[in-house]
Design a protein around this motif. Structure first.
Motif, PDB file in Angstrom:
ATOM      1  N   GLY A  41      20.594-112.784  37.530  1.00 47.75           N
ATOM      2  CA  GLY A  41      20.854-111.975  38.702  1.00 47.75           C
ATOM      3  C   GLY A  41      22.346-111.846  38.979  1.00 47.75           C
ATOM      4  N   ASP A  42      23.147-112.198  37.992  1.00 50.40           N
ATOM      5  CA  ASP A  42      24.599-112.199  38.192  1.00 50.40           C
ATOM      6  C   ASP A  42      25.198-111.252  37.163  1.00 50.40           C
ATOM      7  OD1 ASP A  42      27.371-113.323  37.316  1.00 50.40           O
ATOM      8  OD2 ASP A  42      27.008-114.258  39.252  1.00 50.40           O
ATOM      9  N   LEU A  43      26.105-110.399  37.583  1.00 49.41           N
ATOM     10  CA  LEU A  43      26.597-109.344  36.694  1.00 49.41           C
ATOM     11  C   LEU A  43      27.424-109.896  35.539  1.00 49.41           C
ATOM     12  CD1 LEU A  43      26.302-106.352  36.619  1.00 49.41           C
ATOM     13  CD2 LEU A  43      28.348-106.115  37.978  1.00 49.41           C
TER      14      LEU A  43
ATOM     15  N   GLY B 246      29.177-122.777  36.001  1.00 55.23           N
ATOM     16  CA  GLY B 246      28.997-123.543  34.767  1.00 55.23           C
ATOM     17  C   GLY B 246      28.029-122.902  33.794  1.00 55.23           C
ATOM     18  N   PHE B 247      27.078-122.144  34.295  1.00 57.36           N
ATOM     19  CA  PHE B 247      26.096-121.550  33.398  1.00 57.36           C
ATOM     20  C   PHE B 247      26.734-120.476  32.525  1.00 57.36           C
ATOM     21  CE2 PHE B 247      21.971-121.448  31.934  1.00 57.36           C
ATOM     22  CZ  PHE B 247      21.473-120.171  31.855  1.00 57.36           C
ATOM     23  N   ASP B 248      27.701-119.759  33.091  1.00 62.84           N
ATOM     24  CA  ASP B 248      28.450-118.787  32.283  1.00 62.84           C
ATOM     25  C   ASP B 248      29.151-119.483  31.141  1.00 62.84           C
ATOM     26  OD1 ASP B 248      29.789-116.271  34.569  1.00 62.84           O
ATOM     27  OD2 ASP B 248      28.005-116.329  33.301  1.00 62.84           O
TER      28      ASP B 248
ATOM     29  N   GLY C 160      17.312-116.959  22.926  1.00 64.04           N
ATOM     30  CA  GLY C 160      17.812-117.514  24.175  1.00 64.04           C
ATOM     31  C   GLY C 160      18.666-116.516  24.935  1.00 64.04           C
ATOM     32  N   ALA C 161      19.502-115.787  24.182  1.00 63.60           N
ATOM     33  CA  ALA C 161      20.371-114.811  24.826  1.00 63.60           C
ATOM     34  C   ALA C 161      19.558-113.706  25.471  1.00 63.60           C
ATOM     35  CB  ALA C 161      21.327-114.225  23.803  1.00 63.60           C
ATOM     36  N   MET C 162      18.553-113.219  24.764  1.00 59.43           N
ATOM     37  CA  MET C 162      17.768-112.117  25.335  1.00 59.43           C
ATOM     38  C   MET C 162      16.990-112.573  26.558  1.00 59.43           C
ATOM     39  SD  MET C 162      16.583-109.692  22.190  1.00 59.43           S
ATOM     40  CE  MET C 162      15.987-110.895  21.035  1.00 59.43           C
TER      41      MET C 162
ATOM     42  N   VAL D 207      27.873-112.103  29.740  1.00 58.61           N
ATOM     43  CA  VAL D 207      27.958-113.244  28.829  1.00 58.61           C
ATOM     44  C   VAL D 207      26.755-113.273  27.891  1.00 58.61           C
ATOM     45  CG1 VAL D 207      27.877-115.765  28.700  1.00 58.61           C
ATOM     46  CG2 VAL D 207      29.390-114.666  30.306  1.00 58.61           C
ATOM     47  N   PHE D 208      25.559-113.064  28.440  1.00 57.83           N
ATOM     48  CA  PHE D 208      24.390-113.074  27.569  1.00 57.83           C
ATOM     49  C   PHE D 208      24.360-111.856  26.664  1.00 57.83           C
ATOM     50  CE2 PHE D 208      22.364-116.865  28.316  1.00 57.83           C
ATOM     51  CZ  PHE D 208      22.287-117.168  29.649  1.00 57.83           C
ATOM     52  N   PHE D 209      24.909-110.757  27.130  1.00 58.59           N
ATOM     53  CA  PHE D 209      25.048-109.571  26.302  1.00 58.59           C
ATOM     54  C   PHE D 209      25.891-109.902  25.076  1.00 58.59           C
ATOM     55  CE2 PHE D 209      24.906-105.157  25.579  1.00 58.59           C
ATOM     56  CZ  PHE D 209      26.152-104.670  25.305  1.00 58.59           C
ATOM     57  N   GLU D 210      26.993-110.607  25.286  1.00 56.73           N
ATOM     58  CA  GLU D 210      27.862-110.974  24.180  1.00 56.73           C
ATOM     59  C   GLU D 210      27.213-112.014  23.276  1.00 56.73           C
ATOM     60  OE1 GLU D 210      30.993-110.098  22.918  1.00 56.73           O
ATOM     61  OE2 GLU D 210      30.345-108.334  24.015  1.00 56.73           O
TER      62      GLU D 210
END
Lengths: 114, 606, 258
Positions: free
Chosen positions: B130-132, C65-67, B121-123, B137-140
């Motif tokens: 499209g948001d830095l 919220g997605f973050d 899911g993270a990958m 967050v997904f990197f972490e």
């Protein structure tokens, strides 16, 4: 004075790195990593600060009064959770390391050379 | 807005939550089934998104917060063909890893599956966003799952050390990225990549350079580019096989993907006048990485570590491809990632198979023991040829695209780097093939620069006497797919279209911030002659075979006077890889500082 | 590398690093002069659009919220990861007298008994702490607070039981299956609320619940709901983590390690 918080952020990052490089105990090293992470807190919050601004909470305060940036505060909350969880994982690894090798000293671990 | 867009993240994470709740109740079979089902569903949805993205990139604003007057209030997913393709590929590799771990792999209730699904899911989120800050967050999230999966074998102290090295270096990298993001936010007041890109415009100053250096360095740590690469070999040496498959197959490549995405949406504007400097820096970094990785690879006897160093070498090649800053090279990068990911995954799966069957991943200890495994031998050999970028594999397509692009801008010398890297890495793997599957060369007591014997614990339950189909099939299928993608017509063109979309900064900004309809223009048919590339690749393959057999024969001049300086250099290199976290972080700091100082100097001297 | 060359090498590098960093920071506006549009726009519109007074929570659970969903799952994965990393291994399972050893009376391995004052005070605080935690969770959209902050406060309540010396009770509370299920429920709840937004509102995590009146505890729509789910997940997650760490620490102590 208006540049000083940024200097503090740089200093925290640097001292955290120094701690990691010279550490002789993995638990100490993890805490140095936490210090490094707090450099980002200082950076973010300094960016969002507004002189004379109130907290971005408008309970009893009229909407429109100058307030500080709420976005960096939200980012910081995420940042803190990330830090806490990474520290937890690292401490778990350190704990298991101590249990198996009876040492937490990076200098004494020779298994992964070459 | 497409309703499918959030699903590649929501489905794996939901499955993970459900599996975790049922941890104490679900049998192994159900856990496997649910995890595999979720992965297939994710892959199919990503595939559908890829098809949609080929006409017009799919944009989804979370919470319904569309931008107002160019200010993005919410988080967006911007799904272009490159991102969707990466997500599909990720799902494929996770599926292969999960199938491999069917039945035999020792899992902890359902928790192994939970971690793998979280990783997936993270990958997916990482490639589609499209948001830095969302990228961070997904990197972490990716990292959290990866750290736990890396240290999975808690009974081996080396596992703990390897996972610690991995976790600490990557966390420093993550916080470098965050510092860079903070700098950009302070300048532009935005976190949306399109908005940042637009607000930065074309002005280059100290802040933009520093932000660039920090963000790139942070992602280069994940991508294991020199001098940030030390953690990778350690992590691969200790992580269980399905996890290694994902690390080398896609996780490391996502570091390069992030660098590409951030550069082309944000930094290409300010650096447009300085492309020459960026190009030089990246080509240098990539070349050093490719060469050092290849040299270190050849000297290993731990099969997984050997494969890890070959990954580092190939990441160097990818960096060169990126550094050329051309759409055709970027297309080559995409194809190379796919081809390399598939063959590398297959190689790791075979290594895991050997571990399962013979309880060892030591090349010398396994000497001749796999002679009866005929089918596996074929798969391993074919995958090794794929590493050499033999024509017919997707790696060849990617490599030739990158080299052609280099030739067009007068950097044809990179061909030598590609040759060197392909030669040594493929030769190393072919040498392993010869020794393990054919019994060539010597067993214990062979000359390899002063190694101790490798001891690796089993990761599966009781050894079997055949080869479980679940372990063999993913490897075979991946190699076949690597060949299929190497031969399918039209794939090169699709890759070039995707690359052009990724590089189109103005189009990206218009689509995201103004809801503009900017359809994707397919790339034109290309008619470059393939001759020279085919010859070189065949030469690389032949040379690799020759070197492999030479190193196995008794004519290998290990102590010859001419070879002495080479051996000394290699020994020096190997001593730098000390396994000590302090060394790693010292090199990391040096890398970031050098990168920053050199780039600043280059820009100011222009 | 030997220690001294490494330190010298590092000090030179970090000087360069600090230089680059400081040089980059000079490009920022001076501290206290925040300029950017993002925060100002949100400060203006959040209260009106979402009926909440705490804009930070609105940013956390609605605008971005997605973050926060990702962040919650970082916590979730780390708890699962911690459980996996700290799991009992084969040899440990075999020792049958494990639980008896918890109240091991041998003097070298026993932590000192807490005093009566400690015991009374900590146990007396458990109740107020739980209430306080719930208060912070529930009032997230009105005043500073929210799911994460309140959840952590809630998670420290069992810790007080441990500090009071009642190890058995602590283990009973924290190893209960309900804690695991609660954590997964909280995580899944967030995802499900988002899905509701997708199905009913066309965008994932769209705020589709009734927004209520500003200043009341039911304001904010899905923000309040997500707050509760997050509070549950965080509290349960940290409790699980505490339990996993405690188990392993006891194991080390039993073996006679430090």
């Amino acid at each position: 004075m208006s540049f000083f918080p940024y200097v503090v952020a740089v200093w925290l990052f640097v001292i955290g790195l120094y701690g990691i490089v010279t550490s002789r105990n993995f638990v100490h090293l993890v805490i140095c990593l936490a210090v490094l992470q707090s450099s980002t807190y200082v950076l973010l919050l300094s960016i969002g600060y507004r002189v004379g601004g109130t907290a971005p909470v408008f309970a009893g305060v009229r909407v429109g009064t100058p307030a500080v940036d709420p976005v960096v505060q939200a980012l910081m909350l995420t940042d803190i959770v990330v830090e806490a969880t990474v520290v937890a994982l690292l401490l778990a690894l350190a704990l298991q390391l101590q249990k198996h090798t009876n040492t937490l000293d990076p200098d004494k671990l020779k298994a992964l050379e070459g | 807005m497409s309703a499918l867009a959030p699903l590649p993240v929501v489905i794996p994470l939901s499955a993970a939550a459900i599996l975790s709740a049922l941890n104490k109740f679900l049998s192994r079979r159900w856990a496997d089934a649910l995890a595999i089902l979720a992965t297939i569903a994710t892959g199919l949805i990503c595939g559908e998104l890829l098809l949609q993205a080929r006409t017009q990139p799919v944009i989804h604003w979370f919470g319904g917060w569309t931008p107002r007057a160019g200010v993005a209030l919410g988080i967006s997913f911007v799904i272009d063909p490159m991102g969707a393709g990466a997500a599909v590929f990720t799902s494929l590799l996770v599926l292969a890893a999960l199938v491999f771990s069917l039945h035999y792999f020792q899992t902890v209730g359902t928790l192994f599956h939970v971690l793998m699904l979280g990783f997936l899911g993270a990958m997916c989120g990482f490639t589609l966003t499209g948001d830095l800050f969302n990228l961070f967050v997904f990197f972490e999230l990716m990292s959290a799952s990866a750290f736990a999966l890396c240290g999975y074998k808690v009974e081996e102290p080396e596992s703990m050390q390897g996972a610690l090295n991995f976790a600490i270096t990557n966390t420093v990298g993550a916080f470098l990225v965050l510092s860079g993001i903070g700098l950009l936010y302070g300048r532009t007041g935005a976190l949306n990549m399109a908005q940042i890109g637009r607000t930065l415009g074309g002005n280059l100053d100290g802040l933009v350079i520093t932000a660039f250096v920090f963000i790139m360095a942070g992602f280069f740590i994940k991508a294991a580019v020199i001098p940030f690469h030390f953690w990778l070999a350690d992590a691969h040496a200790v992580a269980p096989t399905p996890v290694c498959v994902l690390f080398s197959g896609i996780m490391v490549e996502l570091g390069i993907y992030a660098v590409l995405r951030v550069y082309w949406t944000i930094f290409d504007g300010p650096f447009a006048a300085h492309r020459w400097e960026i190009r030089g820096l990246l080509l240098a970094l990539g070349s050093i990485t490719a060469v050092v990785g290849a040299v270190m690879c050849f000297g290993q006897r731990h099969i997984k570590r050997l494969l890890a160093f070959s990954t580092i070498s190939h990441v160097g090649l990818l960096t060169i491809g990126f550094g050329l800053l051309k759409a055709s090279a970027l297309a080559g990068v995409a194809l190379y990632v796919v081809g390399h990911g598939m063959v590398k995954a297959a190689l790791f799966l075979v290594a895991g198979l050997l571990l399962h069957r013979f309880s060892s991943v030591d090349e010398l200890e396994l000497h001749g023991r796999a002679r009866e495994l005929r089918a596996t031998s074929v798969v391993f050999f074919a995958a090794a040829l794929g590493l050499a970028s033999m024509p017919g594999f997707a790696t060849f397509r990617g490599e030739s695209a990158m080299i052609d692009a280099a030739g067009e801008i007068g950097q044809g010398w990179v061909r030598a780097i590609f040759f060197f890297s392909g030669l040594l890495t493929a030769a190393a793997v072919l040498r392993v093939w010869g020794r393990v599957f054919r019994g060539m060369g010597k067993g214990e007591g062979a000359e390899t620069a002063g190694d101790k014997k490798i001891k690796e614990d089993r990761e599966t339950s009781q050894p079997s006497h055949g080869i479980p189909a679940a372990m063999f099939l993913p490897a075979a299928v991946l190699v076949l797919l690597a060949i299929a993608t190497g031969l399918t017509p039209g794939l090169k063109r699709a890759a070039r279209t995707a690359a052009t979309v990724m590089q189109d900064r103005a189009g990206y900004q218009a689509r995201v911030l103004e809801h503009a309809w900017v359809p994707v223009t397919p790339a034109e048919e290309e008619h470059t002659p393939m001759g020279k590339g085919v010859v070189w690749s065949l030469a690389t393959t032949a040379a690799a075979l020759g070197l492999a057999f030479l190193s196995l024969s008794r004519y290998w001049p290990a102590k010859h006077a001419l070879v002495r300086p080479v051996a000394l250099t290699v020994r020096g290199l190997r001593s730098i890889h000390s396994g000590h976290i302090g060394d790693y972080v010292a090199f990391l700091t040096f890398g970031v500082a050098a990168f920053g100082v050199v780039l600043a100097a280059l820009v100011h001297l222009h | 590398m030997k220690r001294s060359p490494r330190i010298v090498f590092f000090l030179l590098s970090v000087a360069g690093f600090a230089g680059v960093y400081l040089w980059g920071l000079t490009g920022l506006p001076a501290v206290g002069h925040y300029r950017g549009p993002y925060g100002d726009v949100l400060n203006q519109v959040a209260t009106y659009e979402r009926h909440v007074t705490d804009v930070v929570t609105a940013v956390n659970f609605d605008y971005r919220g997605f973050d926060t969903l990702g962040e919650e799952f970082i916590l979730f994965m780390s708890v699962v990861g911690g459980t996996v990393l700290l799991r009992r291994q084969r040899e440990e399972d075999k020792s049958e007298h494990r639980d008896q050893n918890l109240s091991d009376k041998s003097p070298e391995r026993q932590a000192p008994e807490p005093s009566d004052a400690t015991r009374v005070l900590t146990l007396a605080l458990v109740g107020p702490l739980v209430v306080f935690g719930l208060y912070i969770v529930a009032h997230g959209q009105l005043t500073p607070g929210g799911g994460f902050q309140g959840g952590v406060v809630l998670a420290t309540a069992p810790l007080l039981v441990y500090l009071a010396g009642d190890l058995k009770k602590f283990k009973q509370i924290t190893s209960h299956t309900l804690v695991e299920i609660g954590e997964a429920l909280g995580a899944f709840g967030y995802l499900a609320i988002g899905l509701a937004g997708l199905i009913l509102g066309g965008a994932y995590l769209r705020n589709v619940a009734a927004l209520g009146t500003t200043g009341t505890i039911t304001s904010g729509g899905t923000i309040a709901l997500i707050d509760l789910a997050t509070g549950l997940e965080v509290a349960a997650g940290f409790v699980l983590l505490l339990y996993a760490f405690l188990e392993q620490t006891l194991e080390i102590r039993l073996r006679g390690g430090k």
